[in-house]
Structures are given as structure tokens and as C-alpha cells.
Scaffold this active site. Sequence first.
Site, short mmCIF file in Angstrom:
data_model
loop_
_atom_site.label_atom_id
_atom_site.label_comp_id
_atom_site.label_asym_id
_atom_site.label_seq_id
_atom_site.Cartn_x
_atom_site.Cartn_y
_atom_site.Cartn_z
N ARG A 1 0.93 -1.33 -0.16
CA ARG A 1 0.00 0.14 -0.08
C ARG A 1 0.78 1.27 0.00
O ARG A 1 0.98 1.99 1.02
CB ARG A 1 -1.04 -0.10 1.38
CG ARG A 1 -1.79 -1.15 1.24
CD ARG A 1 -2.49 -1.48 2.66
NE ARG A 1 -3.33 -2.62 2.64
CZ ARG A 1 -3.91 -2.86 3.70
NH1 ARG A 1 -3.80 -2.41 5.03
NH2 ARG A 1 -4.72 -3.92 3.90
N ASP B 1 2.47 4.84 -0.46
CA ASP B 1 2.01 6.10 0.08
C ASP B 1 1.81 7.12 -1.30
O ASP B 1 2.26 6.90 -2.24
CB ASP B 1 2.98 6.64 1.05
CG ASP B 1 3.15 6.31 2.26
OD1 ASP B 1 2.08 5.40 2.61
OD2 ASP B 1 3.95 6.42 3.21
N ARG C 1 11.40 4.93 4.09
CA ARG C 1 11.71 6.31 4.13
C ARG C 1 12.41 6.92 5.32
O ARG C 1 13.35 7.83 5.28
CB ARG C 1 10.27 7.07 3.73
CG ARG C 1 10.02 6.87 2.50
CD ARG C 1 8.48 7.53 2.02
NE ARG C 1 8.43 8.74 2.44
CZ ARG C 1 6.98 9.27 2.45
NH1 ARG C 1 6.06 8.64 2.52
NH2 ARG C 1 6.91 10.68 2.76
#
Length: 250
Positions: free
Chosen positions: A50, A52, A197
Amino acid sequence: MKRIMLVVAYDGTNYCGWQIQPNGITVEEVLNRHLSDLLKESIAVIGASRTDSGVHAIGNVAVFDTETKIPGEKISFALNQRLPKDIVIQQSREVPIDFHPRFCNSTKTYQYRILNSRFPLPTQRLYTHFIYYPLQAEAMSEASKYLIGEHDFKSFCSTRTQVTDTIRTIYDINVIRDGEMIQITISGNGFLYNMVRIIVGTLIKVGLGIYPPNHVKEILDKKNRLVAGPKAPAQGLTLLKIDYPDLEVL
């Protein structure tokens, strides 16, 4: 009823991520709409990752169930005629009906790209994170090695996550400088919310000389999100591929 697997590539710039959201268009929503129109039945895909808002993919994976008589390998061609140009199906095929892209054994590989130059490049603004200050890629590479293996990655997980198990395994990390481009490629058995990230944001601090390389091990051991670096911007991240070693070929 049969299950079809899609390998999906997309430019995430214009989407609010993969998963259907109330506040904007998503990749999942576009796939559902066009598949339902193509196959004349209600289709709801299940995605492996999923991603971002703003994150890109070359090899995300999704499955859906259908009654169609169209061969699995032909669906990609028909669907690509309907999809917008920033979403392209790279492959479609039938898989076992019990195959689940999130719960089956897999290896996910992401790449983060940093443009480390004096000035930004307009053609790279949507696909890299621009940093003016010189980065020491060698130090970033040294620091990344502390993350390889099975660890509790709670320090590298967004506090918004709903999971209770924060243990994951990273198989490999490579930090390579090619001229003004630094590429961080990371493979693992799964990643927590914003984990890649946050890892990149932490390695950037090492590259800037704010942290010594061995400080990454201390961050890992503290299991506290507050001690890690910031979350790197979304546009530099691309999901390269997802491998399923146990997937049966039909």
C-alpha cells in the site's frame, strides 16, 4: 472463479497512494473501476504494498477474483488500453485461488534515489529527493550494514502504524553513488509503515556527518521512533519488485 495476479507499474505523482482514500484518487480505485468495466463484474483488487501518496512502483503486485473466460495473460493487454498512461500492467496471469500477495512468503525490493548536486534538475523533480549539501555515500553504506538481518525496527516505523509486531528482516542494502545520483536499494521480507523512508532519512543524516555510521545501531537498539532521522520525501521512492519464491506457475 479464478484468481488473476497483476504486476503493476505506476507514476505515483498524481495519486493519493495505492489504497482507496476518501480525499483523492488512488491506484487501487482506478484499477477497480477499469477492471469492473472491462470484465462486466464488480472487481476489488488486493494489493501487496500500500504505497503512500507520491511513491512510485515498477513491480507492485495485486490480485483479483473473476468469472471471466479471458485468459489471465491476455487481461494485461485489454486493461492497458483503458488505463491512464501513468498506470501500466506489466504482466497478468492466473495464480492459485489461495494465493495472497501480502500473506505469502515474499521478498520486496525498494529503491530510493537522491539527486546530490549543486542545482536541482527539473526532469528529476518528481522521481528524486534533491539535496544540495554534499553527502558521504561511503559513510551511508557503512551505516546501512547495521540494519541487515532480523531486527526490531520500531525506531524506523511511523507512530501511526497499527501493527504490534515490528520485527522484520532486511536481506540486503546497497548505497551506490553514480555521479550526482545516490541510489539506496533495500530488500526484505516486509516493511513497516514508512520504514524505508525513515531509514533513508536516517542515512542522510549519516551522509551529512550529523551521525557517525555506528549511531544507526544505537538507534535500532533504542526501539524509539523519536531517536531516528526524519522521513524522507515520497517522490524519491520506487517499489522495484516483489518476488514470491513459493508461487506455483499455472
